[in-house]
Scaffold this motif. Structure first.
Motif, PDB file in Angstrom:
ATOM      1  N   ARG A   1     -43.415 -37.377 -17.038  1.00  0.00           N
ATOM      2  CA  ARG A   1     -43.053 -35.979 -16.782  1.00  0.00           C
ATOM      3  C   ARG A   1     -41.630 -35.854 -16.227  1.00  0.00           C
ATOM      4  N   ALA A   2     -41.331 -36.711 -15.249  1.00  0.00           N
ATOM      5  CA  ALA A   2     -39.998 -36.658 -14.624  1.00  0.00           C
ATOM      6  C   ALA A   2     -38.923 -36.942 -15.669  1.00  0.00           C
ATOM      7  N   ASP A   3     -39.168 -37.925 -16.518  1.00  0.00           N
ATOM      8  CA  ASP A   3     -38.153 -38.307 -17.494  1.00  0.00           C
ATOM      9  C   ASP A   3     -37.990 -37.252 -18.593  1.00  0.00           C
ATOM     10  N   VAL A   4     -39.107 -36.695 -19.058  1.00  0.00           N
ATOM     11  CA  VAL A   4     -39.037 -35.638 -20.076  1.00  0.00           C
ATOM     12  C   VAL A   4     -38.261 -34.441 -19.519  1.00  0.00           C
ATOM     13  N   LEU A   5     -38.591 -34.093 -18.283  1.00  0.00           N
ATOM     14  CA  LEU A   5     -37.919 -32.961 -17.629  1.00  0.00           C
ATOM     15  C   LEU A   5     -36.415 -33.210 -17.492  1.00  0.00           C
ATOM     16  N   ALA A   6     -36.069 -34.424 -17.042  1.00  0.00           N
ATOM     17  CA  ALA A   6     -34.660 -34.759 -16.833  1.00  0.00           C
ATOM     18  C   ALA A   6     -33.903 -34.717 -18.161  1.00  0.00           C
ATOM     19  N   ARG A   7     -34.491 -35.283 -19.201  1.00  0.00           N
ATOM     20  CA  ARG A   7     -33.810 -35.298 -20.504  1.00  0.00           C
ATOM     21  C   ARG A   7     -33.659 -33.889 -21.059  1.00  0.00           C
ATOM     22  N   HIS A   8     -34.696 -33.072 -20.845  1.00  0.00           N
ATOM     23  CA  HIS A   8     -34.603 -31.682 -21.303  1.00  0.00           C
ATOM     24  C   HIS A   8     -33.474 -30.942 -20.573  1.00  0.00           C
ATOM     25  N   LEU A   9     -33.418 -31.107 -19.248  1.00  0.00           N
ATOM     26  CA  LEU A   9     -32.406 -30.388 -18.457  1.00  0.00           C
ATOM     27  C   LEU A   9     -30.997 -30.872 -18.803  1.00  0.00           C
ATOM     28  N   ARG A  10     -30.849 -32.180 -19.037  1.00  0.00           N
ATOM     29  CA  ARG A  10     -29.537 -32.707 -19.426  1.00  0.00           C
ATOM     30  C   ARG A  10     -29.149 -32.182 -20.805  1.00  0.00           C
ATOM     31  N   ARG A  11     -30.119 -32.103 -21.693  1.00  0.00           N
ATOM     32  CA  ARG A  11     -29.875 -31.578 -23.042  1.00  0.00           C
ATOM     33  C   ARG A  11     -29.316 -30.168 -22.963  1.00  0.00           C
ATOM     34  N   GLU A  12     -29.748 -29.419 -21.934  1.00  0.00           N
ATOM     35  CA  GLU A  12     -29.275 -28.046 -21.768  1.00  0.00           C
ATOM     36  C   GLU A  12     -27.975 -27.968 -20.980  1.00  0.00           C
TER      37      GLU A  12
ATOM     38  N   ARG B   1     -31.084 -21.144 -35.302  1.00  0.00           N
ATOM     39  CA  ARG B   1     -32.487 -21.541 -35.487  1.00  0.00           C
ATOM     40  C   ARG B   1     -32.820 -22.749 -34.607  1.00  0.00           C
ATOM     41  N   ILE B   2     -31.897 -23.692 -34.522  1.00  0.00           N
ATOM     42  CA  ILE B   2     -32.127 -24.894 -33.700  1.00  0.00           C
ATOM     43  C   ILE B   2     -32.171 -24.512 -32.216  1.00  0.00           C
ATOM     44  N   VAL B   3     -31.206 -23.691 -31.805  1.00  0.00           N
ATOM     45  CA  VAL B   3     -31.156 -23.277 -30.395  1.00  0.00           C
ATOM     46  C   VAL B   3     -32.443 -22.557 -30.013  1.00  0.00           C
TER      47      VAL B   3
ATOM     48  N   HIS C   1     -34.987 -23.748 -27.114  1.00  0.00           N
ATOM     49  CA  HIS C   1     -35.344 -22.849 -26.004  1.00  0.00           C
ATOM     50  C   HIS C   1     -36.845 -22.611 -25.948  1.00  0.00           C
ATOM     51  N   GLN C   2     -37.459 -22.523 -27.115  1.00  0.00           N
ATOM     52  CA  GLN C   2     -38.921 -22.347 -27.154  1.00  0.00           C
ATOM     53  C   GLN C   2     -39.598 -23.557 -26.514  1.00  0.00           C
ATOM     54  N   GLN C   3     -39.095 -24.743 -26.839  1.00  0.00           N
ATOM     55  CA  GLN C   3     -39.648 -25.953 -26.237  1.00  0.00           C
ATOM     56  C   GLN C   3     -39.406 -25.938 -24.720  1.00  0.00           C
ATOM     57  N   GLY C   4     -38.210 -25.481 -24.343  1.00  0.00           N
ATOM     58  CA  GLY C   4     -37.830 -25.445 -22.930  1.00  0.00           C
ATOM     59  C   GLY C   4     -38.702 -24.520 -22.098  1.00  0.00           C
TER      60      GLY C   4
END
Ligand SMILES: [Zn+2]
Length: 527
Positions: free
Chosen positions: A35-46, A413-415, A419-422
């Motif tokens: 969970r921590a890693d998925v969250l971190a990668r998502h936030l960095r992606r943004e 479309r990608i964004v 964002h939907q995933q986020g």
């Protein structure tokens, strides 16, 4: 880019510090660490600036039992498993900015200081006080028989157990409450004496409970914390008898400071301050750093109740801004367990089978531990690995042969999909890995021709990044893009690909139940 994109924020993510007395199995992986890693990668992606810090709970009581059983010193146990758990997390693709052992020369002194300064401040403010605790001591050895050494029967559900909490009903008891108390070791009868320990004494327990309910922690965790705070009037333990803990004169000649999760996190906040040159600890109210704690249902009290009670009693600290919680993973219908040797251990799965960390992460992300336990079934894992392995092999083959550019429509479309995933990865109780990974599944199921291979592949790399970072990176690089998959890069022209930009994908192989069988441990009385 769209207007939904936020200004960059600073995050400190602290997944619960594991006890260094065993290696990690799939149950540990599926909880706080993935969970921590998925969250971190998502936030960095943004585009956010994210630090992830954890380490080992070196002063946990169970260390002493492992040391006794394995005939090594407690420190040797800690060092051994600190290194091995670090390896396990790395092999799972969990990126940590710090992996802290409180026994490390670089940490020991400042670690002690953070805990001492906290207690001093609380004591000065009158929000921590010494309380005489009825404490059992062995008549023969003179040892305090508490924590792992104390066995007996739960006063609430009458299940045999020991330590500080009942494994059957979760009730946290004081030594004096346990029925038929006796030592785990053969050390004669127990005598009771008062021992002065430090306890938190928050100015208003109702204010702490209000803060818990006002936070975005899951409601069931908040309820457990509130019940505990009411029962104990917020008296969180800050020191204890014994010689295994944080040494400090404040704890008295026969005592040590306790090592709560929030204290460990506070130290991470201090390391964050040193690393980033910020003025105050990340857990200071005015730090401007968003703090996220991640832990399981067994730490509802340590994670929720203690952190809010300590922060409120201190005055200048804040509890975690967000808490991400989980229940436990079952393996073939029964809770994963180190002591009963029931589960799949990460190092065995990832080194002895063809299953990759990406494939394991992908499967574990579909398991729903948000509001109850969920099951890891071998057959479902095998299916899941084969499906995603085939899909990504096809995507990688396509990537080596695609050379298009993104239109504004593609980018939009990608964004939107990211964002939907986020939406399901916003730190707090709303985090749902299954909901977030479903957006990746929907994207995978769509035909690449819908929007041209390049757009589909670019979206795939971005949507896979939190869950399957290795394959996401390979796709991203194959598309001629630099660095890690980032939303902000979509506005930039993708670079010219060269033949060498694409790492050759490994030949696709079918994963079978036979391949995984040797690393599946089912508790012996089941087979
Ligand atoms: Zn019980």
């Amino acid at each position: 880019m769209t207007s939904e994109t936020q200004a960059p924020q600073r995050y400190l993510i602290v997944p619960m510090h594991p006890t260094p007395n065993g290696r990690l199995h799939i149950g540990h992986a599926a909880g706080a660490y993935l969970r921590a890693d998925v969250l971190a990668r998502h936030l960095r992606r943004e585009g956010h600036q994210v630090s992830v810090m954890s380490g080992s709970d070196a002063y946990e009581n169970w260390i002493l039992l492992d040391a006794l059983d394995a005939d090594r010193t407690p420190a040797e146990t800690c060092w051994r498993f600190h290194a091995l758990i670090g390896d396990d997390l790395r092999s799972l693709g969990v990126e940590l900015d710090e992996w802290i052992s409180p026994l490390d020369d670089d940490h020991a002194e400042p670690y002690q200081r953070v805990h001492e300064e906290l207690l001093k401040r609380l004591a000065d403010a009158g929000t921590a006080r010494k309380v005489p605790d009825p404490t059992p001591r062995s008549r023969d050895t003179g040892r305090h028989v508490i924590g792992v050494w104390l066995k007996g029967t739960c006063p609430q559900c009458h299940t045999p157990g020991g330590g500080n909490a009942c494994e059957a009903c979760g009730y946290h008891y004081q030594p004096a409450e346990i029925l038929e108390p006796h030592s785990r070791l053969d050390e004669g009868p127990l005598e009771w004496e008062d021992f002065d320990s430090w306890y938190l004494s928050p100015p208003s327990v109702e204010d702490v409970i209000d803060a818990v309910h006002a936070s975005d922690v899951a409601a069931d965790f908040a309820d457990i914390a509130a019940t505990y705070l009411r029962q104990t009037k917020g008296a969180v333990r800050l020191s204890q008898p014994g010689d295994w803990g944080i040494p400090s004169e404040l704890a008295g000649p026969e005592g040590v400071l306790s090592n709560p999760y929030f204290g460990f996190s506070l130290y991470c906040g201090e390391v964050y301050r040193r690393r980033h040159g910020t003025e105050v600890n990340a857990f200071h109210r005015d730090s401007g750093v968003i703090t996220v704690g991640l832990f399981g249902i067994d730490n509802a009290i340590g994670g929720v109740a203690a952190s809010h009670a300590i922060a409120a009693s201190h005055g200048e600290l804040k509890a975690f801004d967000h808490m991400v919680t989980n229940y436990f993973l079952d393996f073939e219908g029964e809770k994963c367990s180190t002591s009963r040797k029931h589960g799949i251990w990460l190092h065995e799965l990832l080194s002895r089978t063809s299953a990759t960390a990406d494939e394991l992460r992908y499967h574990l992300s579909h398991v729903d531990l948000t509001s109850g336990s969920d099951n890891f079934a071998i057959a479902a894992f095998v299916d899941s690995v084969n499906r995603v392995r085939t899909q990504f092999a096809a995507a990688e083959a396509l990537a080596s042969d695609t050379d298009g550019v993104l239109t504004a429509q593609d980018t939009e479309r990608i964004v939107r999909a990211v964002h939907q995933q986020g939406e399901s990865l916003r730190p707090g109780a709303a985090v749902s890995l299954p909901a977030a990974v479903r957006v990746l599944d929907d994207w995978l199921a769509a035909s690449p021709a819908d929007g041209g291979g390049t757009a589909w592949l670019t979206g795939l790399a971005l949507l896979a990044e939190p869950f399957m970072p290795v394959v996401a990176q390979r796709l991203w690089t194959a598309l001629g893009r630099a660095g890690r998959p980032r939303l902000a890069d979509l506005g930039r022209e993708n670079g010219r690909r060269t033949a060498t930009a694409t790492a050759p994908a490994e030949p696709e192989k079918t994963f079978t139940a036979n391949e995984i069988a040797p690393v599946c441990h089912l508790r012996s009385d089941r087979v």
